[in-house]
Design an enzyme around this catalytic site. Structure first.
Site, PDB file in Angstrom:
ATOM      1  N   SER A  61       0.948  -1.309  -0.480  1.00 17.60           N
ATOM      2  CA  SER A  61       0.079  -0.325  -0.481  1.00 17.60           C
ATOM      3  C   SER A  61       0.959   1.415   0.289  1.00 17.60           C
ATOM      4  O   SER A  61       1.560   1.617   0.784  1.00 17.60           O
ATOM      5  CB  SER A  61      -1.008   0.213   1.081  1.00 17.60           C
ATOM      6  OG  SER A  61      -1.660   1.643   1.424  1.00 17.60           O
TER       7      SER A  61
HETATM    8  N1  LIG Z   1      -6.146   8.100   1.983  1.00 20.30           N
HETATM    9  C1  LIG Z   1      -6.395   7.064   2.220  1.00 20.30           C
HETATM   10  C2  LIG Z   1      -6.142   6.005   1.753  1.00 20.30           C
HETATM   11  C3  LIG Z   1      -5.981   4.317   2.069  1.00 20.30           C
HETATM   12  C4  LIG Z   1      -5.968   3.082   1.458  1.00 20.30           C
HETATM   13  O1  LIG Z   1      -7.158   3.334   0.072  1.00 20.30           O
HETATM   14  N2  LIG Z   1      -5.580   2.546   1.122  1.00 20.30           N
HETATM   15  C5  LIG Z   1      -6.242   1.052   0.712  1.00 20.30           C
HETATM   16  C6  LIG Z   1      -4.912   0.344   0.203  1.00 20.30           C
HETATM   17  S1  LIG Z   1      -3.931   1.145  -0.969  1.00 20.30           S
HETATM   18  C7  LIG Z   1      -7.171   0.107   1.573  1.00 20.30           C
HETATM   19  O2  LIG Z   1      -7.021   0.538   2.238  1.00 20.30           O
HETATM   20  N3  LIG Z   1      -8.506  -0.275   0.828  1.00 20.30           N
HETATM   21  C8  LIG Z   1      -9.041  -1.071   0.956  1.00 20.30           C
HETATM   22  C9  LIG Z   1     -10.133  -1.659   0.920  1.00 20.30           C
HETATM   23  O3  LIG Z   1     -10.474  -0.022   0.572  1.00 20.30           O
HETATM   24  O4  LIG Z   1     -10.792  -1.905   1.536  1.00 20.30           O
HETATM   25  C10 LIG Z   1      -4.776   7.034   3.148  1.00 20.30           C
HETATM   26  O5  LIG Z   1      -3.975   7.863   2.573  1.00 20.30           O
HETATM   27  O6  LIG Z   1      -4.234   6.428   3.754  1.00 20.30           O
END
Ligand SMILES: N[C@@H](CCC(=O)N[C@@H](CS)C(=O)NCC(=O)O)C(=O)O
Length: 221
Positions: A11
């Protein structure tokens, strides 16, 4: 009690938090959350983070989601002199850093996620023209900023560079940065040589690259 970061190395926002902690010299504990295994939807995780995302910070009873909010918190609360350099107190410098972080959150990262979703969930065997053009446009925004300073928010490394480079290096896997983006290439190459990048960005970037290339090949077959 050390700060706990819930993360997955692939991530980009999680990598930004790990890299910031390293630059600050801050000892943290980490907990793995496997997104492919849907661990972010476990009730105990959702209780802490209804957004079901990584990274997540836990500092005693204090819980904070979003990498941009987390790196500001770490630099402000635990940064000392290094925090003051990564996140200077001058209001105008700070505001520029915020704007670059919002650019990452609202433009760079969503354009990356659109591509990852198409490849991982919609069987795309390549990045379509529209998504490629969107990424090229975003590279152009950064190029413009980097024409007037070597770092994204001025003359020194700040939170803006750490956050944006985790996303840009990931975008580069699927939409390689064209040679016409001279300043952007110089900026990436400069950051690539720094130890926090090698230790905290590169391994997860390789994980993400492997994951995307696996799906690209599978979808093309
Ligand atoms: N704006 C957030 C984005 C976080 C994000 O979307 N992370 C993704 C991984 S890159 C995630 O956890 N996805 C899993 C989901 O949305 O269920 C940040 O900067 O922390």
């Amino acid at each position: 009690m050390p700060v706990i970061i819930y993360k997955m190395n692939a991530s980009p926002p999680a990598r930004a938090v790990l890299a910031t902690a390293e630059v600050l010299g801050l000892e943290i504990e980490t907990r793995e959350v496997s997104i492919p295994n849907k661990e972010q939807f476990k009730p105990e995780y959702l209780e802490k983070n209804p957004l079901h995302t990584v990274p997540l910070l836990e500092d005693g009873n204090f819980i904070l989601a979003d990498s941009h909010a987390i790196i500001i918190y770490l630099a402000s609360k635990y940064g000392g002199d290094k925090g003051a350099s990564l996140y200077p107190s001058d209001i105008q410098q700070r505001s520029i850093i915020h704007q670059r972080l919002f650019l990452d959150a609202s433009i760079l990262f969503p354009r990356l996620i659109a591509i990852i979703k198409a490849i991982a969930y919609e069987n795309a065997a390549s990045v379509d023209e529209k998504k490629t053009a969107d990424v090229e446009e975003a590279y152009g925004f950064l190029e413009k900023y980097l024409e007037s300073s070597p770092f994204l928010a001025g003359e020194q490394l700040t939170l803006a560079d750490i956050s944006c480079v985790t996303t840009v290096s990931s975008l580069n896997v699927v939409v390689p940065i064209d040679a016409k983006f001279i300043k952007l290439q110089e900026w990436v190459n400069n950051l690539k040589s720094q130890s926090w990048y090698v230790n905290k960005n590169e391994p997860g970037l390789n994980d993400l690259g492997g994951f995307l290339n696996f799906f690209l090949k599978k979808n093309a077959a």
